[in-house]
Design a protein around this motif. Structure first.
Motif, PDB file in Angstrom:
ATOM      1  N   VAL A 123      56.579  36.010  30.809  1.00 44.91           N
ATOM      2  CA  VAL A 123      56.220  36.373  32.192  1.00 44.91           C
ATOM      3  C   VAL A 123      55.228  35.399  32.818  1.00 44.91           C
ATOM      4  CG1 VAL A 123      56.723  38.813  31.865  1.00 44.91           C
ATOM      5  CG2 VAL A 123      54.412  37.983  31.398  1.00 44.91           C
ATOM      6  N   GLY A 124      54.697  34.466  32.031  1.00 47.84           N
ATOM      7  CA  GLY A 124      53.778  33.487  32.602  1.00 47.84           C
ATOM      8  C   GLY A 124      53.065  32.692  31.536  1.00 47.84           C
ATOM      9  N   LYS A 125      52.665  31.478  31.881  1.00 43.34           N
ATOM     10  CA  LYS A 125      52.020  30.595  30.919  1.00 43.34           C
ATOM     11  C   LYS A 125      50.509  30.767  30.864  1.00 43.34           C
ATOM     12  CE  LYS A 125      55.554  26.988  31.195  1.00 43.34           C
ATOM     13  NZ  LYS A 125      55.823  25.556  31.473  1.00 43.34           N
ATOM     14  N   ASN A 126      49.941  31.476  31.841  1.00 41.74           N
ATOM     15  CA  ASN A 126      48.489  31.651  31.838  1.00 41.74           C
ATOM     16  C   ASN A 126      48.140  33.082  32.215  1.00 41.74           C
ATOM     17  OD1 ASN A 126      48.318  31.810  34.831  1.00 41.74           O
ATOM     18  ND2 ASN A 126      48.929  29.655  34.712  1.00 41.74           N
ATOM     19  N   ALA A 127      46.867  33.419  32.060  1.00 39.95           N
ATOM     20  CA  ALA A 127      46.420  34.791  32.292  1.00 39.95           C
ATOM     21  C   ALA A 127      46.687  35.255  33.714  1.00 39.95           C
ATOM     22  CB  ALA A 127      44.935  34.911  31.969  1.00 39.95           C
ATOM     23  N   GLY A 128      46.596  34.339  34.664  1.00 34.88           N
ATOM     24  CA  GLY A 128      46.847  34.704  36.046  1.00 34.88           C
ATOM     25  C   GLY A 128      48.257  35.220  36.270  1.00 34.88           C
ATOM     26  N   GLU A 129      49.179  34.806  35.404  1.00 31.30           N
ATOM     27  CA  GLU A 129      50.572  35.219  35.539  1.00 31.30           C
ATOM     28  C   GLU A 129      50.902  36.442  34.686  1.00 31.30           C
ATOM     29  OE1 GLU A 129      52.220  31.419  34.426  1.00 31.30           O
ATOM     30  OE2 GLU A 129      52.750  30.975  36.495  1.00 31.30           O
ATOM     31  N   TYR A 130      50.343  36.529  33.468  1.00 34.11           N
ATOM     32  CA  TYR A 130      50.736  37.641  32.597  1.00 34.11           C
ATOM     33  C   TYR A 130      49.842  38.875  32.712  1.00 34.11           C
ATOM     34  CZ  TYR A 130      47.161  36.386  29.035  1.00 34.11           C
ATOM     35  OH  TYR A 130      45.986  36.131  28.364  1.00 34.11           O
ATOM     36  N   SER A 136      30.852  33.554  32.889  1.00 36.11           N
ATOM     37  CA  SER A 136      32.224  33.073  32.722  1.00 36.11           C
ATOM     38  C   SER A 136      33.223  34.216  32.765  1.00 36.11           C
ATOM     39  CB  SER A 136      32.356  32.316  31.398  1.00 36.11           C
ATOM     40  OG  SER A 136      32.025  33.151  30.312  1.00 36.11           O
ATOM     41  N   GLU A 137      32.923  35.313  32.087  1.00 37.90           N
ATOM     42  CA  GLU A 137      33.853  36.429  32.039  1.00 37.90           C
ATOM     43  C   GLU A 137      33.894  37.168  33.367  1.00 37.90           C
ATOM     44  OE1 GLU A 137      33.557  37.136  27.239  1.00 37.90           O
ATOM     45  OE2 GLU A 137      32.936  38.729  28.578  1.00 37.90           O
ATOM     46  N   SER A 138      32.798  37.177  34.092  1.00 35.07           N
ATOM     47  CA  SER A 138      32.790  37.779  35.414  1.00 35.07           C
ATOM     48  C   SER A 138      33.713  37.006  36.340  1.00 35.07           C
ATOM     49  CB  SER A 138      31.370  37.799  35.985  1.00 35.07           C
ATOM     50  OG  SER A 138      31.363  38.330  37.282  1.00 35.07           O
ATOM     51  N   ALA A 139      33.705  35.683  36.238  1.00 33.71           N
ATOM     52  CA  ALA A 139      34.605  34.854  37.037  1.00 33.71           C
ATOM     53  C   ALA A 139      36.049  35.177  36.688  1.00 33.71           C
ATOM     54  CB  ALA A 139      34.303  33.379  36.799  1.00 33.71           C
ATOM     55  N   PHE A 140      36.324  35.379  35.408  1.00 30.55           N
ATOM     56  CA  PHE A 140      37.673  35.740  34.969  1.00 30.55           C
ATOM     57  C   PHE A 140      38.087  37.078  35.583  1.00 30.55           C
ATOM     58  CE2 PHE A 140      40.473  38.026  32.056  1.00 30.55           C
ATOM     59  CZ  PHE A 140      41.497  37.107  31.873  1.00 30.55           C
ATOM     60  N   THR A 141      37.156  38.023  35.576  1.00 26.02           N
ATOM     61  CA  THR A 141      37.453  39.336  36.141  1.00 26.02           C
ATOM     62  C   THR A 141      37.778  39.229  37.626  1.00 26.02           C
ATOM     63  OG1 THR A 141      36.027  40.432  34.531  1.00 26.02           O
ATOM     64  CG2 THR A 141      36.550  41.662  36.531  1.00 26.02           C
ATOM     65  N   LYS A 142      36.970  38.481  38.347  1.00 27.61           N
ATOM     66  CA  LYS A 142      37.170  38.352  39.790  1.00 27.61           C
ATOM     67  C   LYS A 142      38.444  37.582  40.121  1.00 27.61           C
ATOM     68  CE  LYS A 142      32.237  38.560  40.912  1.00 27.61           C
ATOM     69  NZ  LYS A 142      31.071  37.793  41.420  1.00 27.61           N
ATOM     70  N   LYS A 143      38.739  36.552  39.342  1.00 27.12           N
ATOM     71  CA  LYS A 143      39.873  35.679  39.646  1.00 27.12           C
ATOM     72  C   LYS A 143      41.196  36.224  39.121  1.00 27.12           C
ATOM     73  CE  LYS A 143      41.483  30.901  39.085  1.00 27.12           C
ATOM     74  NZ  LYS A 143      41.171  29.566  38.507  1.00 27.12           N
ATOM     75  N   ILE A 144      41.155  36.886  37.960  1.00 19.45           N
ATOM     76  CA  ILE A 144      42.389  37.300  37.293  1.00 19.45           C
ATOM     77  C   ILE A 144      42.596  38.819  37.309  1.00 19.45           C
ATOM     78  CG2 ILE A 144      43.697  37.236  35.140  1.00 19.45           C
ATOM     79  CD1 ILE A 144      43.284  34.476  36.426  1.00 19.45           C
ATOM     80  N   VAL A 145      41.597  39.549  36.815  1.00 19.84           N
ATOM     81  CA  VAL A 145      41.775  40.984  36.600  1.00 19.84           C
ATOM     82  C   VAL A 145      41.863  41.761  37.913  1.00 19.84           C
ATOM     83  CG1 VAL A 145      40.804  43.054  35.548  1.00 19.84           C
ATOM     84  CG2 VAL A 145      40.607  40.853  34.376  1.00 19.84           C
ATOM     85  N   LEU A 146      40.909  41.554  38.796  1.00 18.85           N
ATOM     86  CA  LEU A 146      40.874  42.349  40.025  1.00 18.85           C
ATOM     87  C   LEU A 146      42.086  42.130  40.927  1.00 18.85           C
ATOM     88  CD1 LEU A 146      37.073  42.310  40.941  1.00 18.85           C
ATOM     89  CD2 LEU A 146      38.395  44.063  39.749  1.00 18.85           C
ATOM     90  N   PRO A 147      42.551  40.883  41.132  1.00 17.52           N
ATOM     91  CA  PRO A 147      43.770  40.709  41.934  1.00 17.52           C
ATOM     92  C   PRO A 147      44.979  41.413  41.326  1.00 17.52           C
ATOM     93  CG  PRO A 147      42.593  38.637  41.763  1.00 17.52           C
ATOM     94  CD  PRO A 147      41.924  39.578  40.812  1.00 17.52           C
ATOM     95  N   ALA A 148      45.106  41.349  39.991  1.00 22.15           N
ATOM     96  CA  ALA A 148      46.220  42.028  39.321  1.00 22.15           C
ATOM     97  C   ALA A 148      46.105  43.536  39.498  1.00 22.15           C
ATOM     98  CB  ALA A 148      46.227  41.670  37.833  1.00 22.15           C
ATOM     99  N   PHE A 149      44.892  44.044  39.357  1.00 24.01           N
ATOM    100  CA  PHE A 149      44.618  45.475  39.509  1.00 24.01           C
ATOM    101  C   PHE A 149      45.005  45.947  40.910  1.00 24.01           C
ATOM    102  CE2 PHE A 149      41.907  49.217  40.009  1.00 24.01           C
ATOM    103  CZ  PHE A 149      42.005  49.829  38.771  1.00 24.01           C
ATOM    104  N   GLU A 150      44.574  45.200  41.911  1.00 23.12           N
ATOM    105  CA  GLU A 150      44.846  45.576  43.300  1.00 23.12           C
ATOM    106  C   GLU A 150      46.334  45.481  43.627  1.00 23.12           C
ATOM    107  OE1 GLU A 150      42.278  42.927  45.363  1.00 23.12           O
ATOM    108  OE2 GLU A 150      40.466  44.114  44.963  1.00 23.12           O
ATOM    109  N   LYS A 151      47.013  44.487  43.067  1.00 26.73           N
ATOM    110  CA  LYS A 151      48.450  44.347  43.317  1.00 26.73           C
ATOM    111  C   LYS A 151      49.222  45.521  42.728  1.00 26.73           C
ATOM    112  CE  LYS A 151      52.320  41.127  43.034  1.00 26.73           C
ATOM    113  NZ  LYS A 151      52.775  39.779  42.596  1.00 26.73           N
TER     114      LYS A 151
END
Length: 244
Positions: free
Chosen positions: A161-168, A191-206
């Motif tokens: 489904v994707g090559k990076n965390a932003g995709e999977y 660093s992990e907060s940046a990951f949460t904001k960039k990856i986790v939260l957009p996925a959560f909202e979608k």
């Protein structure tokens, strides 16, 4: 509350079909693990840290069968990920000082110069043991559970489904719309907060936008506990089994 909500959602056939369709063609194997409600922890390798032991206890209290989703094809890096680093430089808990600080001793089990950048399934410990079987051996000793029963390598599905965390990550969180409950902490380190904001939260909202409900997530640790070194560390009894 989360358990009751999970039970209600699992009764909705239309929601099941909708979610499973969007999980992708390669989700069949992982969905076999969810033929019953599951409590889930997502870590690269199942290993008996205090955090993992707490997760297993909480799952038992909720009468949910625990599952640790693993990612063997993820790459080992140490600079910005504390949990990954701890797999190769293992903190062994000693005691908590009067000032509240957790004291640990470290056992370095891999050569960082050789291992950094390799997939976890390719990393070899200093004793010649592969890193994944090494931690699974300790998991069995530390928890009394068979890692083959309580863990699942989701690498093939993630890669599909994707090559990076932003995709999977969106697909990962979709498992918790109606198939299980994720136990997790989104730790506010830089660093992990940046990951949460960039990856986790957009996925959560979608996912909320797509399904109209939130993924079911239970915080593994309270606000005042999540930054403690204790949780990434291993019980002292594990040390004697590292080099055997």
């Amino acid at each position: 509350m989360a358990l009751w909500e999970l039970q209600q959602r699992r009764k909705e056939v239309a929601l099941k079909n909708f979610v499973h369709k969007h999980l992708g063609a390669f989700a069949g194997k992982i969905l076999e693990e969810f033929n019953r409600p599951r409590a889930v922890l997502f870590r690269q390798i199942a290993s008996p840290t205090h955090e993992t032991i707490r997760f297993l206890k909480l799952a038992k209290q909720m009468k949910l069968k625990p599952l640790i989703l693993e990612y063997y094809e993820d790459k080992f890096v140490s600079a910005e990920n504390r949990s990954k680093r701890a797999l190769c430089k293992m903190p062994i808990y000693q005691y908590t000082g009067l000032d509240g600080r957790d004291m640990v001793e470290y056992e370095t089990v891999c050569d960082f110069n050789i291992s950094t950048g390799k997939k976890f399934k390719e990393v070899v410990c200093l004793n010649g043991e592969q890193l994944i079987p090494f931690h699974h051996r300790l998991f069995r000793i530390g928890t009394g559970l068979n890692p083959k029963t309580y863990s699942f390598d989701a690498s093939h599905w993630f890669k599909s489904v994707g090559k990076n965390a932003g995709e999977y990550y969106e697909h990962l969180l979709a498992l918790f719309i109606r198939d299980g409950i994720l136990f997790e902490n989104f730790i506010p380190l830089r660093s992990e907060s940046a990951f949460t904001k960039k990856i986790v939260l957009p996925a959560f909202e979608k996912l909320i936008s797509t399904y109209g409900v939130k993924p079911l997530i239970i915080r593994l640790l309270s606000d005042n506990e999540e930054m403690r070194r204790f949780w990434d560390a291993y019980p002292r009894k594990i040390k004697k089994h590292i080099w055997t």
